[in-house]
Enzyme design. Structure first.
Site, PDB file in Angstrom:
ATOM      1  N   CYS A 137       6.615  -8.730  -8.319  1.00  0.00           N
ATOM      2  CA  CYS A 137       6.102  -7.899  -9.420  1.00  0.00           C
ATOM      3  C   CYS A 137       7.018  -6.707  -9.646  1.00  0.00           C
ATOM      4  O   CYS A 137       7.102  -6.173 -10.747  1.00  0.00           O
ATOM      5  CB  CYS A 137       4.666  -7.464  -9.160  1.00  0.00           C
TER       6      CYS A 137
ATOM      7  N   GLU B  89      -1.572 -20.027  -5.609  1.00  0.00           N
ATOM      8  CA  GLU B  89      -2.812 -19.728  -4.886  1.00  0.00           C
ATOM      9  C   GLU B  89      -2.949 -20.377  -3.511  1.00  0.00           C
ATOM     10  O   GLU B  89      -3.453 -19.748  -2.577  1.00  0.00           O
ATOM     11  CB  GLU B  89      -4.011 -20.141  -5.749  1.00  0.00           C
TER      12      GLU B  89
ATOM     13  N   CYS C 164      -0.852   5.160  -5.231  1.00  0.00           N
ATOM     14  CA  CYS C 164      -2.113   5.558  -4.612  1.00  0.00           C
ATOM     15  C   CYS C 164      -2.385   7.056  -4.723  1.00  0.00           C
ATOM     16  O   CYS C 164      -3.526   7.477  -4.700  1.00  0.00           O
ATOM     17  CB  CYS C 164      -2.136   5.150  -3.140  1.00  0.00           C
TER      18      CYS C 164
ATOM     19  N   ALA D 105       1.860   7.547  11.066  1.00  0.00           N
ATOM     20  CA  ALA D 105       2.145   7.484   9.627  1.00  0.00           C
ATOM     21  C   ALA D 105       3.420   6.694   9.360  1.00  0.00           C
ATOM     22  O   ALA D 105       3.896   5.917  10.181  1.00  0.00           O
ATOM     23  CB  ALA D 105       2.218   8.887   9.030  1.00  0.00           C
TER      24      ALA D 105
ATOM     25  N   CYS E  31       4.329  -3.660   0.383  1.00  0.00           N
ATOM     26  CA  CYS E  31       4.576  -4.660  -0.664  1.00  0.00           C
ATOM     27  C   CYS E  31       3.418  -5.641  -0.641  1.00  0.00           C
ATOM     28  O   CYS E  31       3.054  -6.143   0.425  1.00  0.00           O
ATOM     29  CB  CYS E  31       5.893  -5.391  -0.420  1.00  0.00           C
TER      30      CYS E  31
ATOM     31  N   THR F 144       0.596  17.106   3.267  1.00  0.00           N
ATOM     32  CA  THR F 144       0.061  15.771   3.558  1.00  0.00           C
ATOM     33  C   THR F 144      -1.413  15.793   3.936  1.00  0.00           C
ATOM     34  O   THR F 144      -2.035  14.740   4.011  1.00  0.00           O
ATOM     35  CB  THR F 144       0.861  15.116   4.703  1.00  0.00           C
TER      36      THR F 144
ATOM     37  N   SER G  52       4.163  18.502   9.327  1.00  0.00           N
ATOM     38  CA  SER G  52       4.628  19.377  10.408  1.00  0.00           C
ATOM     39  C   SER G  52       3.816  19.158  11.668  1.00  0.00           C
ATOM     40  O   SER G  52       2.685  18.664  11.635  1.00  0.00           O
ATOM     41  CB  SER G  52       4.521  20.843   9.982  1.00  0.00           C
TER      42      SER G  52
END
Length: 1345
Positions: free
Chosen positions: A118, A1277, A48, A352, A153, A276, A361
């Site tokens: 994967c 599926e 990402c 987070a 995941c 960050t 920080s």
């Protein structure tokens, strides 16, 4: 004076024990790109780029002078600037272990536990667990949960990952529970209330892999911290560092005075520690700072000290260090003094993921001045003090709303630096609380957070002071000033509560256009949070004997936050027959063929391939308008930029500027007009990725807006904007039956779309061969043949000169079928024009914008039913939002309409399907392919009929179910529902449904603000392509003289294990070990014209083709085997070679002639049906809308499983993807048609905390499917739809809350059932207070498309 003109220092750090010296380190380069492009370590993945997925996790080790020890911690390599690693050691997944040398136990155990599919997220998972073990060799399950909370995941459902890692837990931590590494599973012992048939069924197994013969944890295998760095740290610790890049300078002072001088001379230069905040802003918003000051080397800013009044924490102290310090302190501190610190610990636990907490920080979190960051509200409530310093001196600032005059701004002077924060001890007669609500309980920004503190006069319940702070209700931190003033001197009682809610309503003025939307919900949360605080304080005062407020017992459960538990459960499957040869692997839970390579980072994906000499990079330029005429494309500024080679558009396409699919064309590059935001107009090609991206941002497109412009299904209906064909299927006489029905129900249900969020973004490498116009493409596609065809058409070159290579995909889920073909053609055009290799790797935000996802659906229905719950007629019309082009929308609608009956025999049933044409990016295939939407609507029908009849929904489902030995669908395809009914009955029995339903009723009667619900659904899912020509498979099997076997087939490996099953099949037929068989890649040059890997049909088709090829070879070898029966396999193969017998064979599978005659509304649409049933229980918090998935039981009919481990993995992974679809994942579009959720910060997929605490999966025993390979069934599926059980369980829980408040049924609830929708459906006095007073002219933040 600051020394900005000094010569840049050499950057020295270690990677996997190797010394790295960079003389011209660029401050803008992050560790991820350095590792992948310069160090050649591609195990660390790009997922990402913003620290939101954990795919790039690595371990950093550094010496802490303050703690006098080496610290090991995880970081997100995508955010970590390399220049801040001076003196540090980095360990990547390659440095942990390898298949070539020795696996590390972490790598071995995640693989053996089937924790990879994967495999794209696996290296990050390994690194998070490895780092935990470096710090704590005997972790608890809580440690593991915390270590993995920053890792996403998309494939496995997390359970098998936990199964592998929990083997490291010390037995001393256990109390007989396998969850902590010891004892037998309580699930097996039946202590969870589950009914198990294991004792009666001796051929039923729960063992998937031998976990008793594992590599021990060996510290000698770990890389040591380089002694050179210890020496260097002490020798150079006082020197400042300075690094100069092309655009940015970074200075890293080590002395506070130097920092103050820098800040005086460069007041606009931002200070950074973990990057960050600055990192994502640079990537996502293009924010550029010529000078950045890194303050992580200044000891005063990292100090953590305890004093007489409490804790003083340095501004550069990481969130993790603060958390560890507080954990140690509160364990020894008296409870009354520790309340504030426990509150901050509670905050940090949700803030987070572990990697971000290690980097970010305390000061950075506060001074980012973003109210959705949680520390601001809690520290303001606790009356913390900020110490700020400059060359002019030091001053103290009280932590309150005045610190933040506006979003992203603070009241610090430009030359001031935050030195430290004082966090005081709690005092007697103080009560404190902190609340938050987010899209997910962990690893998600808060929608609203709140910090509250009240001090009462000693020995009384009279308020002396009150702090109430909110984040997320405005552009900055909000203090309820009037509320706090008016309540001082008041007794803490019901009158105070009434007035407080009224005051908060006035103090908290949430704009309807607030960033992020959800205005009414935010205001409701603000009031609801205070109500929780009121109850908590009243309870504490009553315990102290100073209050007579008598809270009802049924209120108290609202004060307990949901506990995030590590998922556990029971999985079972039927063992193979004792008569089956022991060497035959079919039916055994074999490990994924690439599992070890995925766990070591050796598994290669398209972007892991080494650079091709002269390689270029391409970046797409997309439309910023939804519907407009293109007046001009001006790339002149881009072409002037360094490294830019060319800009390509439609005029550069030598062949046809289109993608042709099923006689429908779509432009590669927009030519005359654009029809959505995100449509590709042109593309910039440059020497590096960064150069291409920066140049693309400068391309100027001139537009002339066009009308109409609309984005929603409702608006498309108004404009009569539809794609053809429209579909209709009817059984019986619906109109006549509706007239005869005792009751009529008319309603609708909306189901939102879903982003694929495969961990690996879309892309490829196009490599011109230099002769005969040949080109190789290394591409991440589920449909290599289509990609080959579209590229050939665009280049005007025959397909035989285009070769697509697919090693593996980092997830697909249907999203890498169509759009990747267009991207491949565009990249191939660039390669053709430049004569050089071109690499395309979409950034996450562009991937989400360009490629779109699952279709939103609106189902409208009119149903006739009798009072006993029998449904006699249903008329359903499905509308889908197809976006701006047809893509696969018509086939997806076909599947929705064909699945509208699910498992129910409704004698009179009519379904119509309409695909709406809007000005959004075109929606495309997604796992389930319309099935979940079609099934959800009919399940809504069953649920609502049950509610109106006053019957349990499961009873209504049961009475309407297909049950005869031979039944026919509404489109007249025959089938036998016996196994579906078996799944249903077994699921309810294993789930102990009736007993738990009674328990839920008792719980609901005893809890006012918490409610539980339970729901179960059956499923009948059609497998195969309704377009019959796709039901084919091909394979090529080669045997070499050494006896090894190479298998190639037309399917693509994307985690589902198709290669593993193909090897199992080949092993059975050839009677050779699986270790002797290899699958290299999928290649159009070896197997042409292959169908896409989709429709849960991959193993069915290619498995049969592999079997066919192997059987041909065995027929050729049979005479040799019979002549020399004692020879070995290798000898037989050599004999065949010398006798000129071909050792190569193609295999082919011609599937059934499936098709639907839509004129007649009938046909054999599917090869066969996969059946299953699922039961789920949830608990909701009526005051916040939060919910917890308590337990899910699934029984799945997969026939005779070829590989039970892979099949159960598909069931669990598909289900958890369904958890996202139905409860969390919400795409937001602006009123202008712009996708707002373009990354993991805004778009949340299920994390570990979202998996049901108990997830039980059982494969139906004694099932055979004569239609498919070795009696098996496709299962990729169907499980997605089972997420709907959570949706209907939530709806049942909401109904209980509403019923208690005297609110009648029915009530609307659209999918996904997010926290906002749950809370606002639980209407009460607080939602009424938050109801907006508006004239309807305000522009909403987002629209429901």
């Amino acid at each position: 004076m600051s020394d900005l003109n000094a010569v840049s220092r050499e950057l020295i750090f270690f990677v996997n024990g190797k010394k790295m010296i960079e003389k011209n380190a660029d401050p803008e380069e992050v560790l991820l790109s350095y590792l992948r492009r310069k160090a050649g370590l591609t195990g660390t993945k790009y997922g990402c780029g913003t620290g939101g997925c954990g795919a790039c996790t690595v371990m950093v080790s550094s010496y802490s002078g303050h703690q006098e020890r080496v610290m090991h911690y995880t970081v997100n390599a995508c955010l970590q600037p390399i220049v801040t690693l001076h003196g540090a050691a980095v360990v990547t997944v390659e440095g942990v272990g390898s298949t070539r040398t020795k696996l590390h136990p972490v790598q071995e155990r995640i693989a053996k536990a089937h924790g990879t599919q994967c495999g794209f997220c696996t290296p990050g998972m390994v690194m998070s667990m490895y780092t935990l073990l470096r710090n704590k060799p005997r972790p608890t399950m809580e440690d593991i949960k915390e270590a993995l909370c920053g890792n996403i995941c998309r494939c496995t459902g997390y359970r098998p990952i936990i199964d592998g890692f929990k083997t490291f837990c010390g037995r001393e931590e256990t109390s007989g529970c396998c969850q902590n590494g010891g004892g037998k599973c309580c699930m097996e012992n039946g202590t969870n209330g589950s009914k198990s048939n294991s004792d009666e069924e001796s051929d039923i197994s729960q063992e998937f892999s031998p976990m008793d013969d594992l590599l021990p944890l060996d510290p000698s295998q770990d890389l040591i911290f380089p002694p050179e760095l210890l020496i260097m740290e002490k020798k150079f610790s006082g020197d400042a560092l300075h690094f100069q890049g092309q655009r940015v300078s970074l200075v890293a002072p080590s002395e506070l005075l130097h920092l103050l001088e820098l800040k005086a001379e460069h007041p606009s230069a931002p200070l950074t520690v973990g990057n960050t905040t600055i990192g994502p802003k640079r990537l996502l918003k293009g924010v550029h700072h010529p000078l950045v000051v890194y303050v992580g080397r200044i000891s005063e800013l990292r100090a953590v000290t305890w004093g007489e009044n409490g804790l003083t924490v340095g501004a550069a102290c990481s969130l993790s260090v603060l958390k560890e310090e507080l954990e140690k302190a509160v364990a020894e501190m008296e409870e009354e003094r520790a309340r504030a610190y426990r509150l901050i610990l509670q905050t940090l636990q949700c803030l987070a993921g572990k990697q971000i907490r290690n980097m970010a920080s305390v000061g950075g979190n506060l001074l980012s001045a973003d109210s959705k960051y949680d520390l601001g509200s809690v520290m303001a409530a606790l009356d913390c003090t900020l110490h700020v310093i400059s060359k002019d001196g030091m001053r103290d600032i009280h932590m309150n709303e005045k610190l933040f005059p506006d979003f992203g701004k603070t009241s610090l002077r430009p030359n001031e630096v935050l030195l430290s924060i004082d966090i005081p001890y709690s005092k007697p007669w103080e009560s404190v609380a902190w609340y938050r609500q987010a899209q997910r309980r962990e690893f998600a920004f808060a929608i609203v957070n709140a910090g509250m503190k009240v001090a009462v006069r000693e020995g009384t319940d009279i308020v002396e002071s009150l702090n109430v702070y909110y984040g997320g209700v405005g552009s900055t931190l909000v203090k309820c000033g009037r509320t706090c003033q008016q309540l001082v001197g008041r007794r803490w009682g019901e009158d105070l509560l009434t007035d407080a809610c009224r005051f908060i309503k006035e103090d908290v003025d949430v704009s309807l256009s607030i960033h992020g939307g959800r205005a009414e919900y935010r205001k409701t949360l603000a009031i609801s949070f205070f109500f929780k605080f009121y109850m908590q304080v009243a309870l504490e005062m009553r315990e102290r004997g100073v209050s007579d407020v008598d809270l009802p017992l049924e209120y108290l459960s609202a004060l307990k936050p949901f506990k995030n538990e590590v998922p556990q459960g029971q999985q079972s499957y039927q063992l193979v027959s004792e008569a089956q040869p022991s060497a035959d692997p079919v039916g055994h839970p074999s490990m994924h063929q690439s599992a070890f390579q995925q766990a070591t980072g050796e598994a290669k994906y398209y972007d892991d391939l080494p650079p091709v000499k002269g390689e270029l990079f391409i970046f797409m330029v997309t439309s910023t308008r939804a519907h407009a005429k293109i007046i001009n494309i001006d790339p002149s500024e881009a072409l002037k930029m360094p490294g830019v080679v060319t800009c390509i558009s439609a005029g550069d396409v030598p062949g046809a500027n289109r993608r042709l699919f099923m006689n429908y064309t779509e432009e590669l590059f927009a030519t005359e007009e654009v029809i959505c935001v995100g449509q590709i107009i042109c593309a910039v090609v440059a020497e590096s990725r960064e150069q291409a991206r920066r140049a693309a941002e400068t391309v100027q497109i001139t537009y002339q807006d066009l009308q109409p412009v609309f984005f929603t299904i409702q608006d498309a209906i108004k404009h009569k904007s539809f794609f053809e064909p429209r579909r209709k299927v009817e059984r019986g006489d619906v109109d006549a039956a509706l007239k005869m029905a005792e009751q009529i129900l008319e309603d609708e249900i909306y189901m939102g779309g879903q982003e694929h969020f495969y961990m690996e973004t879309q892309g490829l490498i196009a490599v011109p061969k230099g002769e005969n116009e040949e080109m190789d493409l290394f591409v991440s596609t589920q449909h290599a043949a289509l990609t080959q065809e579209v590229v050939g058409t665009a280049l005007g070159i025959a397909s035989n000169k285009i070769t697509c290579h697919v090693k593996r995909l980092g997830g697909g889920f249907g999203g890498k079928v169509m759009k990747i073909a267009s991207l491949s053609a565009i990249t191939a055009v660039a390669a053709h024009k430049t004569g050089r290799a071109v690499r395309c790797c979409l950034e996450r935000g562009d991937d989400m914008l360009i490629t779109s996802g699952r279709h939103p659906f609106l189902g409208k229905y009119k149903v006739g039913y009798n009072r006993d719950g029998t449904i006699i007629a249903a008329d359903i019309i499905y509308y889908s939002n197809g976006g701006c082009t047809l893509d696969e929308s018509s086939f997806i609608m076909d599947k929705a309409v064909l699945h509208m009956d699910n498992g129910y025999k409704i004698p009179n049933l009519r379904g119509r399907g309409v695909v709406c044409k809007t000005y959004l990016p075109s929606y495309t295939a997604f796992r389930g392919f319309g099935g979940p939407q079609g099934l959800t609507v009919i399940e809504s029908v069953l649920h609502e009929v049950a509610v109106r009849c006053g019957l349990p929904p499961e009873k209504v489902r049961d009475m309407n179910m297909y049950r005869e030995e031979l039944c026919h669908t509404h489109y007249k395809q025959p089938f036998c529902p016996t196994n579906m009914v078996r799944c249903w009955d077994e699921c309810l029995e294993r789930a102990d449904y009736q007993e738990r339903l009674r328990s839920i009723q008792l719980f609901n009667s005893a809890n006012r603000w918490r409610k539980r619900g339970i729901a179960a659904v059956p499923q009948k899912f059609g497998v195969g392509f309704s377009k019959g020509f796709y039901n084919q498979g091909a394979a090529l099997v080669n045997i070499f003289k050494d006896g090894s076997v190479l298998v190639t087939h037309g399917g693509t490996e994307m985690g589902q294990g198709i290669h593993t099953k193909a090897v199992q099949i080949a092993s059975r037929v050839l009677n050779v070990p699986m270790a002797s068989i290899f699958i290299k890649e999928t290649c159009t040059g070896n197997v042409p014209n292959a169908a896409p890997s989709a429709a849960s049909f991959g193993t069915d088709s290619v498995g049969m083709a592999v079997k066919d090829a192997c059987e041909k070879l065995m027929r050729r070898l049979k005479p040799l085997m019979e002549k020399n029966p004692r020879n070995t396999w290798k000898q037989w193969v050599n004999d065949a070679f010398f006798q000129k017998i071909s050792l190569s064979a193609t295999g082919f599978f011609m599937g059934p002639p499936t098709n639907v005659d839509w004129e007649k509304g009938e046909g054999a649409a599917y090869y066969y049906f996969t059946y299953g049933a699922c039961c789920s229980e949830v608990e909701i918090d009526c005051l916040t809308g939060d919910h917890k998935n308590i337990r899910t039981d699934i029984v799945m009919d997969v026939g005779k499983s070829i590989n039970p481990a892979l099949d159960i993995g598909q069931v669990e992974g598909g289900f958890v993807q369904g958890v996202g679809l139905y409860t969390i994942e919400e795409l937001q579009f602006s009123p202008a048609g712009v996708l707002l959720t373009r990354g993991p910060s805004q778009y949340k997929v299920p994390a570990l905390c979202d998996v049901p605490a108990q997830l039980n999966v059982h494969l139906l025993a004694d099932s055979e499917n004569p239609c498919a390979i070795y009696m098996s069934k496709g299962v990729g599926e169907p499980p997605v739809f089972f997420g709907a059980t959570l949706f209907f369980a939530i709806k049942a829980a909401i109904a209980e809350a509403r019923r208690e408040r005297g609110l009648g049924e029915p009530f609307p609830l659209s999918s996904p059932a997010t926290a906002e929708k749950i809370r606002m459906a639980c209407q009460d006095q607080f939602t009424e207070m938050a109801s907006p007073q508006t004239n309807g002219t305000a522009t909403p933040w987002c629209i429901q498309v």
